[in-house]
Enzyme design. Structure first.
Site, mmCIF file in Angstrom:
data_model
loop_
_atom_site.group_PDB
_atom_site.id
_atom_site.type_symbol
_atom_site.label_atom_id
_atom_site.label_comp_id
_atom_site.label_asym_id
_atom_site.label_seq_id
_atom_site.Cartn_x
_atom_site.Cartn_y
_atom_site.Cartn_z
ATOM 1 N N HIS A 116 0.760 -1.192 0.006
ATOM 2 C CA HIS A 116 -0.217 0.095 0.207
ATOM 3 C C HIS A 116 0.966 1.246 -0.122
ATOM 4 O O HIS A 116 1.779 1.262 0.724
ATOM 5 C CB HIS A 116 -0.920 -0.009 1.209
ATOM 6 C CG HIS A 116 -2.186 -0.988 1.207
ATOM 7 N ND1 HIS A 116 -2.824 -1.179 0.151
ATOM 8 C CD2 HIS A 116 -2.582 -2.015 2.101
ATOM 9 C CE1 HIS A 116 -3.806 -1.981 0.412
ATOM 10 N NE2 HIS A 116 -3.723 -2.440 1.387
ATOM 11 N N CYS A 173 0.158 1.670 -5.636
ATOM 12 C CA CYS A 173 -0.593 2.594 -6.357
ATOM 13 C C CYS A 173 0.133 4.062 -6.361
ATOM 14 O O CYS A 173 0.906 4.404 -5.514
ATOM 15 C CB CYS A 173 -2.003 2.791 -5.459
ATOM 16 S SG CYS A 173 -2.773 1.163 -5.424
#
Length: 196
Positions: A116, A173
């Protein structure tokens, strides 16, 4: 009266979701430890008890999904992050996930790790071409040097393609500060340079 019941229900639901998501965020955030908590020295000392080939064979055994099997060490960021086999939310909440269909560290192929952007990889953008990354297992230390940094669409599957040599691909991301589902992926491609 009905409005008050609905308000209390929504308030408690919101509070519950805030606490649950907050605990998941903090779990990932605090899984990043300073490098001095990773004992690379003990790995090197242990290797004197058997040949490198024996340890390499032990490293190639696939862990069970969800198992913590290694640590990703990023010297420039003074960070060590646990690596779990699998990339389901359960693994990504606790550290870095290893995409199962990709190679194990040290194999002459592509090892792909994902995490993440707001927890374990919140400082990934500070790395540059030429910086080192290491994967430390119970038996070996696999070191890679960053060769290329790419930003690709979230549906780009070239990130997981096989490679002819030992390669470490790290993805998260992007943009880092994006709110919601980010449209892109930030990708580091590193070449295996040394196996201790």
């Amino acid at each position: 009266m009905m409005f008050k019941v609905i308000f209390l229900f929504l308030f408690h639901l919101g509070l519950y979701l805030f606490v649950v998501n907050g605990s998941f965020f903090l779990s990932g955030f605090f899984s990043v430890k300073p490098m001095d908590e990773v004992s690379i020295v003990s790995v090197r000392e242990a290797k004197t008890k058997a040949t490198y080939q024996q340890y390499k064979q032990m490293d190639q055994k696939r862990p069970a999904v969800g198992e913590e099997y290694a640590t990703l060490v990023i010297p420039k960021l003074n960070a060590s992050i646990p690596v779990f086999y699998g990339v389901e939310e359960e693994q990504l909440r606790k550290g870095v996930g290893h995409i199962p269909q990709t190679a194990m560290p040290g194999e002459q192929n592509n090892t792909v790790l994902s995490g993440h952007r707001d927890t374990v990889f919140r400082k990934l953008g500070e790395l540059d071409v030429g910086d080192d990354l290491s994967i430390v297992t119970d038996h070996s230390v696999f070191t890679y040097v960053i060769r290329k940094i790419r930003i690709v669409d979230k549906n780009d599957t070239t990130v997981v393609v096989p490679k002819p040599k030992a390669t470490l691909t790290v993805t998260t991301c992007y943009p880092f500060q994006f709110i919601g589902n980010a449209p892109n992926r930030y990708v580091l491609i590193a070449d295996g340079i040394k196996y201790d």
